[in-house]
Design an enzyme around this catalytic site. Sequence first.
Site, PDB file in Angstrom:
ATOM      1  N   ARG A  64       0.910  -1.427   0.218  1.00  0.00           N
ATOM      2  CA  ARG A  64      -0.152  -0.137  -0.058  1.00  0.00           C
ATOM      3  C   ARG A  64       0.781   1.206  -0.365  1.00  0.00           C
ATOM      4  O   ARG A  64       0.449   2.131  -0.207  1.00  0.00           O
ATOM      5  CB  ARG A  64      -1.167  -0.306   0.950  1.00  0.00           C
ATOM      6  CG  ARG A  64      -1.737   0.824   1.462  1.00  0.00           C
ATOM      7  CD  ARG A  64      -2.901   0.607   2.846  1.00  0.00           C
ATOM      8  NE  ARG A  64      -4.001   1.837   2.343  1.00  0.00           N
ATOM      9  CZ  ARG A  64      -4.500   2.961   3.426  1.00  0.00           C
ATOM     10  NH1 ARG A  64      -3.050   2.759   4.495  1.00  0.00           N
ATOM     11  NH2 ARG A  64      -4.822   3.272   3.401  1.00  0.00           N
ATOM     12  N   HIS A  68       0.089   4.244  -2.439  1.00  0.00           N
ATOM     13  CA  HIS A  68      -0.144   5.905  -2.244  1.00  0.00           C
ATOM     14  C   HIS A  68       0.914   6.702  -2.696  1.00  0.00           C
ATOM     15  O   HIS A  68       1.224   7.976  -2.836  1.00  0.00           O
ATOM     16  CB  HIS A  68      -0.100   5.321  -0.740  1.00  0.00           C
ATOM     17  CG  HIS A  68      -1.848   5.171  -0.430  1.00  0.00           C
ATOM     18  ND1 HIS A  68      -1.950   5.681   0.704  1.00  0.00           N
ATOM     19  CD2 HIS A  68      -2.625   4.088  -0.725  1.00  0.00           C
ATOM     20  CE1 HIS A  68      -3.434   5.227   1.252  1.00  0.00           C
ATOM     21  NE2 HIS A  68      -3.162   4.401   0.353  1.00  0.00           N
ATOM     22  N   ASP A  69       2.615   6.110  -3.005  1.00  0.00           N
ATOM     23  CA  ASP A  69       3.283   7.002  -3.371  1.00  0.00           C
ATOM     24  C   ASP A  69       3.443   7.097  -4.915  1.00  0.00           C
ATOM     25  O   ASP A  69       3.879   8.428  -5.383  1.00  0.00           O
ATOM     26  CB  ASP A  69       4.904   6.359  -2.888  1.00  0.00           C
ATOM     27  CG  ASP A  69       6.376   6.832  -3.609  1.00  0.00           C
ATOM     28  OD1 ASP A  69       6.063   8.021  -3.331  1.00  0.00           O
ATOM     29  OD2 ASP A  69       7.256   6.206  -4.553  1.00  0.00           O
ATOM     30  N   VAL A  72       0.554   9.375  -6.785  1.00  0.00           N
ATOM     31  CA  VAL A  72       0.710  10.828  -6.102  1.00  0.00           C
ATOM     32  C   VAL A  72       1.831  11.794  -7.103  1.00  0.00           C
ATOM     33  O   VAL A  72       3.171  11.583  -6.210  1.00  0.00           O
ATOM     34  CB  VAL A  72       0.797  11.080  -4.292  1.00  0.00           C
ATOM     35  CG1 VAL A  72       1.055  13.183  -4.606  1.00  0.00           C
ATOM     36  CG2 VAL A  72      -0.159  10.857  -3.745  1.00  0.00           C
ATOM     37  N   GLY A  74       3.932  10.856  -9.372  1.00  0.00           N
ATOM     38  CA  GLY A  74       4.065   9.150  -9.331  1.00  0.00           C
ATOM     39  C   GLY A  74       5.451   8.996  -9.117  1.00  0.00           C
ATOM     40  O   GLY A  74       5.244   9.348  -7.374  1.00  0.00           O
ATOM     41  N   SER A  78       7.798  10.323  -2.478  1.00  0.00           N
ATOM     42  CA  SER A  78       7.276  11.865  -1.730  1.00  0.00           C
ATOM     43  C   SER A  78       6.833  11.556  -0.171  1.00  0.00           C
ATOM     44  O   SER A  78       6.312  11.826   0.287  1.00  0.00           O
ATOM     45  CB  SER A  78       6.534  12.647  -2.975  1.00  0.00           C
ATOM     46  OG  SER A  78       5.804  11.289  -3.296  1.00  0.00           O
ATOM     47  N   ASN A  96      -4.055   8.471   4.489  1.00  0.00           N
ATOM     48  CA  ASN A  96      -2.356   8.146   5.012  1.00  0.00           C
ATOM     49  C   ASN A  96      -2.399   8.487   6.599  1.00  0.00           C
ATOM     50  O   ASN A  96      -1.604   7.492   6.461  1.00  0.00           O
ATOM     51  CB  ASN A  96      -1.313   8.901   4.158  1.00  0.00           C
ATOM     52  CG  ASN A  96      -0.977   8.411   2.778  1.00  0.00           C
ATOM     53  OD1 ASN A  96      -1.440   7.653   2.281  1.00  0.00           O
ATOM     54  ND2 ASN A  96      -0.190   9.598   2.692  1.00  0.00           N
ATOM     55  N   PRO A 167      -6.750   7.289  -4.491  1.00  0.00           N
ATOM     56  CA  PRO A 167      -8.256   6.552  -5.240  1.00  0.00           C
ATOM     57  C   PRO A 167      -8.768   6.865  -3.455  1.00  0.00           C
ATOM     58  O   PRO A 167      -8.188   6.266  -2.421  1.00  0.00           O
ATOM     59  CB  PRO A 167      -8.596   5.696  -5.512  1.00  0.00           C
ATOM     60  CG  PRO A 167      -7.114   5.487  -6.722  1.00  0.00           C
ATOM     61  CD  PRO A 167      -5.763   6.341  -5.185  1.00  0.00           C
ATOM     62  N   HIS A 197      -5.985  -6.211  -2.564  1.00  0.00           N
ATOM     63  CA  HIS A 197      -6.691  -6.314  -1.348  1.00  0.00           C
ATOM     64  C   HIS A 197      -7.322  -7.787  -0.958  1.00  0.00           C
ATOM     65  O   HIS A 197      -8.174  -8.306   0.491  1.00  0.00           O
ATOM     66  CB  HIS A 197      -8.160  -5.682  -1.635  1.00  0.00           C
ATOM     67  CG  HIS A 197      -7.499  -4.262  -1.662  1.00  0.00           C
ATOM     68  ND1 HIS A 197      -9.113  -3.587  -1.975  1.00  0.00           N
ATOM     69  CD2 HIS A 197      -6.533  -3.391  -0.943  1.00  0.00           C
ATOM     70  CE1 HIS A 197      -8.552  -2.091  -1.839  1.00  0.00           C
ATOM     71  NE2 HIS A 197      -7.376  -2.152  -0.721  1.00  0.00           N
ATOM     72  N   THR A 198      -6.245  -8.559  -1.339  1.00  0.00           N
ATOM     73  CA  THR A 198      -6.608 -10.417  -1.224  1.00  0.00           C
ATOM     74  C   THR A 198      -5.753 -10.195   0.333  1.00  0.00           C
ATOM     75  O   THR A 198      -5.690 -11.459   1.209  1.00  0.00           O
ATOM     76  CB  THR A 198      -5.731 -10.928  -1.517  1.00  0.00           C
ATOM     77  OG1 THR A 198      -6.077 -12.312  -1.470  1.00  0.00           O
ATOM     78  CG2 THR A 198      -3.924 -11.040  -2.612  1.00  0.00           C
ATOM     79  N   ASP A 257      -3.214 -14.718  -2.480  1.00  0.00           N
ATOM     80  CA  ASP A 257      -3.815 -15.513  -4.021  1.00  0.00           C
ATOM     81  C   ASP A 257      -4.905 -14.795  -4.321  1.00  0.00           C
ATOM     82  O   ASP A 257      -4.914 -13.037  -4.479  1.00  0.00           O
ATOM     83  CB  ASP A 257      -4.641 -16.960  -3.175  1.00  0.00           C
ATOM     84  CG  ASP A 257      -5.156 -16.076  -2.001  1.00  0.00           C
ATOM     85  OD1 ASP A 257      -5.787 -15.191  -1.909  1.00  0.00           O
ATOM     86  OD2 ASP A 257      -5.449 -17.251  -0.902  1.00  0.00           O
TER      87      ASP A 257
END
Length: 329
Positions: A64, A68-69, A72, A74, A78, A96, A167, A197-198, A257
């Site tokens: 994650r 998230h890097d 924002v 690219g 950051s 965050n 998002p 999100h598995t 999975d």
Amino acid sequence: MNPSNSNTYSLFSLFVLLVLSSLVSGQLDYKFYDNSCPNLTKIVRNGVWSAISNDTRMAASLLRLHFHDCFVNGCDGSVLLDDTSSFTGEKNAGPNRNSVRGFEVIDTIKANVEKSCPSTVSCTDILTLAAREAVYLSAGYSYYWIVPLGRRDGTTASQSAANQQIPSPFEPLENITAKFTSKGLTMKDVVVLSGAHTIGFAQCSSFKQRLFNYNSSGQPDPTLESSLLKNLQTTCPDDNSDTNLAPLDPVTTNKFDNVYYKNLVNNSGLLQSDQALMGDSNSSAMVNYYSKYPYLFAQDFGTSMVKMGKISVLTGNDGEIRKNCHVVN
């Protein structure tokens, strides 16, 4: 050939060489650190393995953090920067704050990389590799992809950009898809990367509206599978439970999975934004596809991760190689 023509030819040749050199240095390379830091992958893998051994949630957290890097402005590291007098960083942006974690893992890996290869490997490349290793160590060889390297670190960060570009689980699918396409990704990448999100957990605050008062109806989300609904209402009672955690995939919580997709088919997606993939004919077809073919999901996940890892990267002489991932040199 007269001297003037010779000089013109030499200058032209030098110009061509400089352009070609610039093009080469401005590209990511699968063998970028083979000579300058040959033990890089081993160092990163050991660091991620140690972190996951101490906290199984860390695999999802590192994945994650990379996401998230990159979303924002690219993939530039950051998200790792602390606030300064000249900019407010991304750590305390809405998506965050009290949520993104794993900074200390990247710090430890960076310190070990610096011992082996001083001022050579960017924090951004370390984070990119750590995300790959987190998946690999949570799944096995089928979920492994080769990572092109050579990213350099950015020298600024933006809290406002993080608030705008990452998002949200509360957004409709069309908004999320628009944020992906603005980064050069596609609807397929939305479906594939959502498969992350598995593994991992979500705070009750990110989905509790589905449990008690869906769309201000005073009733739970009617699409949520009944036994999962009961379990979640116990985990997230309608009071001070916002920071309680629930697994994104309650079936194989710590294993990377394709069960995430099977959950969506069974109306057992935890986040509203996940279950929304079943409400669109194009995305639902892909969900059904990946629920049946785990090896094809593994292949496409690696492809989408490489695409995401190339968003607006800094290479060549742009950016820098931070000595400390928290601060600009």
